[in-house]
Design a protein around this motif. Structure first.
Motif, PDB file in Angstrom:
ATOM      1  N   VAL A   4     -16.437  -5.103  10.698  1.00  0.00           N
ATOM      2  CA  VAL A   4     -15.776  -5.338   9.417  1.00  0.00           C
ATOM      3  C   VAL A   4     -14.519  -6.140   9.685  1.00  0.00           C
ATOM      4  O   VAL A   4     -13.613  -5.670  10.380  1.00  0.00           O
ATOM      5  N   VAL A   5     -14.481  -7.355   9.155  1.00  0.00           N
ATOM      6  CA  VAL A   5     -13.315  -8.216   9.357  1.00  0.00           C
ATOM      7  C   VAL A   5     -12.520  -8.301   8.064  1.00  0.00           C
ATOM      8  O   VAL A   5     -13.041  -8.666   7.018  1.00  0.00           O
ATOM      9  N   GLY A   6     -11.257  -7.906   8.147  1.00  0.00           N
ATOM     10  CA  GLY A   6     -10.351  -8.071   7.027  1.00  0.00           C
ATOM     11  C   GLY A   6      -9.680  -9.428   7.140  1.00  0.00           C
ATOM     12  O   GLY A   6      -8.994  -9.704   8.120  1.00  0.00           O
ATOM     13  N   LEU A   7      -9.896 -10.289   6.157  1.00  0.00           N
ATOM     14  CA  LEU A   7      -9.329 -11.632   6.220  1.00  0.00           C
ATOM     15  C   LEU A   7      -7.877 -11.610   5.749  1.00  0.00           C
ATOM     16  O   LEU A   7      -7.545 -10.987   4.742  1.00  0.00           O
ATOM     17  N   GLY A   8      -7.030 -12.309   6.496  1.00  0.00           N
ATOM     18  CA  GLY A   8      -5.613 -12.343   6.174  1.00  0.00           C
ATOM     19  C   GLY A   8      -4.848 -13.182   7.171  1.00  0.00           C
ATOM     20  O   GLY A   8      -5.434 -13.814   8.053  1.00  0.00           O
ATOM     21  N   GLU A  15       2.439  -9.962   4.835  1.00  0.00           N
ATOM     22  CA  GLU A  15       1.882  -8.609   4.780  1.00  0.00           C
ATOM     23  C   GLU A  15       1.544  -8.151   3.372  1.00  0.00           C
ATOM     24  O   GLU A  15       0.522  -7.515   3.140  1.00  0.00           O
ATOM     25  N   LYS A  16       2.396  -8.479   2.404  1.00  0.00           N
ATOM     26  CA  LYS A  16       2.204  -7.979   1.037  1.00  0.00           C
ATOM     27  C   LYS A  16       1.756  -9.074   0.075  1.00  0.00           C
ATOM     28  O   LYS A  16       1.993  -8.999  -1.132  1.00  0.00           O
ATOM     29  N   THR A  17       1.060 -10.075   0.612  1.00  0.00           N
ATOM     30  CA  THR A  17       0.579 -11.162  -0.240  1.00  0.00           C
ATOM     31  C   THR A  17      -0.869 -10.922  -0.667  1.00  0.00           C
ATOM     32  O   THR A  17      -1.602 -10.162  -0.045  1.00  0.00           O
ATOM     33  N   ARG A  18      -1.288 -11.618  -1.706  1.00  0.00           N
ATOM     34  CA  ARG A  18      -2.630 -11.451  -2.256  1.00  0.00           C
ATOM     35  C   ARG A  18      -3.708 -11.853  -1.244  1.00  0.00           C
ATOM     36  O   ARG A  18      -4.784 -11.258  -1.210  1.00  0.00           O
ATOM     37  N   HIS A  19      -3.392 -12.857  -0.428  1.00  0.00           N
ATOM     38  CA  HIS A  19      -4.360 -13.347   0.558  1.00  0.00           C
ATOM     39  C   HIS A  19      -4.694 -12.282   1.605  1.00  0.00           C
ATOM     40  O   HIS A  19      -5.702 -12.397   2.292  1.00  0.00           O
ATOM     41  N   ASN A  20      -3.842 -11.269   1.753  1.00  0.00           N
ATOM     42  CA  ASN A  20      -4.020 -10.266   2.801  1.00  0.00           C
ATOM     43  C   ASN A  20      -4.639  -8.968   2.306  1.00  0.00           C
ATOM     44  O   ASN A  20      -4.598  -7.953   3.002  1.00  0.00           O
ATOM     45  N   VAL A  21      -5.256  -8.993   1.127  1.00  0.00           N
ATOM     46  CA  VAL A  21      -5.833  -7.751   0.613  1.00  0.00           C
ATOM     47  C   VAL A  21      -6.961  -7.250   1.519  1.00  0.00           C
ATOM     48  O   VAL A  21      -7.203  -6.041   1.619  1.00  0.00           O
ATOM     49  N   GLY A  22      -7.641  -8.153   2.220  1.00  0.00           N
ATOM     50  CA  GLY A  22      -8.665  -7.726   3.178  1.00  0.00           C
ATOM     51  C   GLY A  22      -8.099  -6.860   4.279  1.00  0.00           C
ATOM     52  O   GLY A  22      -8.728  -5.886   4.712  1.00  0.00           O
ATOM     53  N   TRP A  23      -6.896  -7.198   4.738  1.00  0.00           N
ATOM     54  CA  TRP A  23      -6.240  -6.374   5.757  1.00  0.00           C
ATOM     55  C   TRP A  23      -5.918  -4.981   5.217  1.00  0.00           C
ATOM     56  O   TRP A  23      -6.026  -3.988   5.942  1.00  0.00           O
ATOM     57  N   LEU A  24      -5.489  -4.922   3.954  1.00  0.00           N
ATOM     58  CA  LEU A  24      -5.152  -3.625   3.373  1.00  0.00           C
ATOM     59  C   LEU A  24      -6.360  -2.692   3.377  1.00  0.00           C
ATOM     60  O   LEU A  24      -6.234  -1.496   3.678  1.00  0.00           O
ATOM     61  N   VAL A  25      -7.522  -3.225   3.033  1.00  0.00           N
ATOM     62  CA  VAL A  25      -8.737  -2.409   3.007  1.00  0.00           C
ATOM     63  C   VAL A  25      -9.104  -1.949   4.418  1.00  0.00           C
ATOM     64  O   VAL A  25      -9.409  -0.768   4.642  1.00  0.00           O
ATOM     65  N   LEU A  89     -19.382  -7.676   7.962  1.00  0.00           N
ATOM     66  CA  LEU A  89     -18.877  -7.630   6.590  1.00  0.00           C
ATOM     67  C   LEU A  89     -17.492  -8.258   6.541  1.00  0.00           C
ATOM     68  O   LEU A  89     -16.575  -7.817   7.248  1.00  0.00           O
ATOM     69  N   ALA A  90     -17.331  -9.287   5.715  1.00  0.00           N
ATOM     70  CA  ALA A  90     -16.028  -9.915   5.512  1.00  0.00           C
ATOM     71  C   ALA A  90     -15.384  -9.347   4.256  1.00  0.00           C
ATOM     72  O   ALA A  90     -15.982  -9.381   3.177  1.00  0.00           O
ATOM     73  N   VAL A  91     -14.174  -8.821   4.388  1.00  0.00           N
ATOM     74  CA  VAL A  91     -13.422  -8.294   3.250  1.00  0.00           C
ATOM     75  C   VAL A  91     -12.390  -9.349   2.875  1.00  0.00           C
ATOM     76  O   VAL A  91     -11.517  -9.687   3.676  1.00  0.00           O
ATOM     77  N   GLN A  92     -12.496  -9.875   1.656  1.00  0.00           N
ATOM     78  CA  GLN A  92     -11.732 -11.055   1.272  1.00  0.00           C
ATOM     79  C   GLN A  92     -11.110 -10.928  -0.105  1.00  0.00           C
ATOM     80  O   GLN A  92     -11.544 -10.133  -0.942  1.00  0.00           O
ATOM     81  N   ASP A  93     -10.072 -11.726  -0.342  1.00  0.00           N
ATOM     82  CA  ASP A  93      -9.560 -11.913  -1.696  1.00  0.00           C
ATOM     83  C   ASP A  93     -10.457 -12.912  -2.416  1.00  0.00           C
ATOM     84  O   ASP A  93     -11.084 -13.760  -1.780  1.00  0.00           O
ATOM     85  N   ASP A  94     -10.519 -12.787  -3.744  1.00  0.00           N
ATOM     86  CA  ASP A  94     -11.417 -13.660  -4.523  1.00  0.00           C
ATOM     87  C   ASP A  94     -10.686 -14.172  -5.752  1.00  0.00           C
ATOM     88  O   ASP A  94     -10.433 -13.426  -6.701  1.00  0.00           O
TER      89      ASP A  94
END
Length: 217
Positions: A4-8, A15-25, A89-94
């Motif tokens: 599972v890769v969290g994209l960010g 750290e707290k940007t929308r692009h990093n929501v994959g990392w949060l998950v 599985l890629a976890v990404q912002d959309d």
């Protein structure tokens, strides 16, 4: 093994940007299952077992290469563990999904998400699943590149926390029971505020049966 890769993007400023929501998950999954993170080549990784004992073995990955070069961090791990694309599985912002929506997809085009674009390039296929977290299109006057790197607003915090929680749940179901099961359980997620029914109630007719015109005194 599943990956599972969290994209960010690495670095405190992202750290707290929308692009990093994959990392949060991915961080939430790691928190639940006692992840011990370590540096491996171009990524932070942690092996966990999720679900009931003995649990599904999952490698959590946070690329340290910045979004546009996410594949550089992931490809060596996929090769080392001899993983098929369906096990990644890629976890990404959309951008194309409203904030409050979450959905899983079996693959497909990158849709302008540069981390996914690079994964497709290095893996040579589009057939790896995605967990998409909606962040909405930017407001009028915003450049999309600035929007994805903007920080979450205070009034979004509660919905974001719930999306991250449900995203971590979806990762666990995918790892243990497969994509179809995860889609069936989580693709109906919609945390957008619901309209107040009372605000849409039609005007009451007058004694004569006509609806009063609020513009006429």
């Amino acid at each position: 093994m599943k990956l599972v890769v969290g994209l960010g993007n690495p670095g405190g400023q992202y750290e707290k940007t929308r692009h990093n929501v994959g990392w949060l998950v991915v961080d939430e999954v790691g928190r639940r299952w006692g992840a011990a993170w370590r540096k491996e080549k171009d990524a932070q990784v942690a092996e966990v077992r999720v679900g009931a004992v003995p649990g599904a073995k999952v490698l959590l990955v946070k690329p340290q290469t910045f979004m546009n070069a996410s594949g550089k961090a992931v490809a060596p791990l996929v090769g080392f563990y001899k993983l098929e694309p369906e096990a990644v599985l890629a976890v990404q912002d959309d951008l194309d999904s409203p904030f409050g929506l979450l959905k899983l997809r079996p693959g497909g085009r990158h849709g302008g998400q540069n981390g996914v674009r690079d994964l497709i390039r290095v893996l040579g296929t589009e057939t790896f699943p995605r967990l998409k977290i909606g962040i909405s299109r930017p407001p009028v006057g915003w450049d999309p590149a600035d929007w994805v790197l903007s920080k979450w607003r205070e009034e979004e915090a509660a919905t974001l926390a719930e999306l991250v929680r449900l995203g971590a749940d979806a990762v666990e179901v995918w790892a243990g029971s497969g994509l179809a099961e995860a889609q069936g359980r989580f693709n109906s997620t919609d945390l957008r505020p619901k309209p107040d029914p009372s605000s849409e109630r039609p005007a009451e007719p007058t004694a004569s049966g006509a609806v009063p015109d609020p513009g006429v005194s």
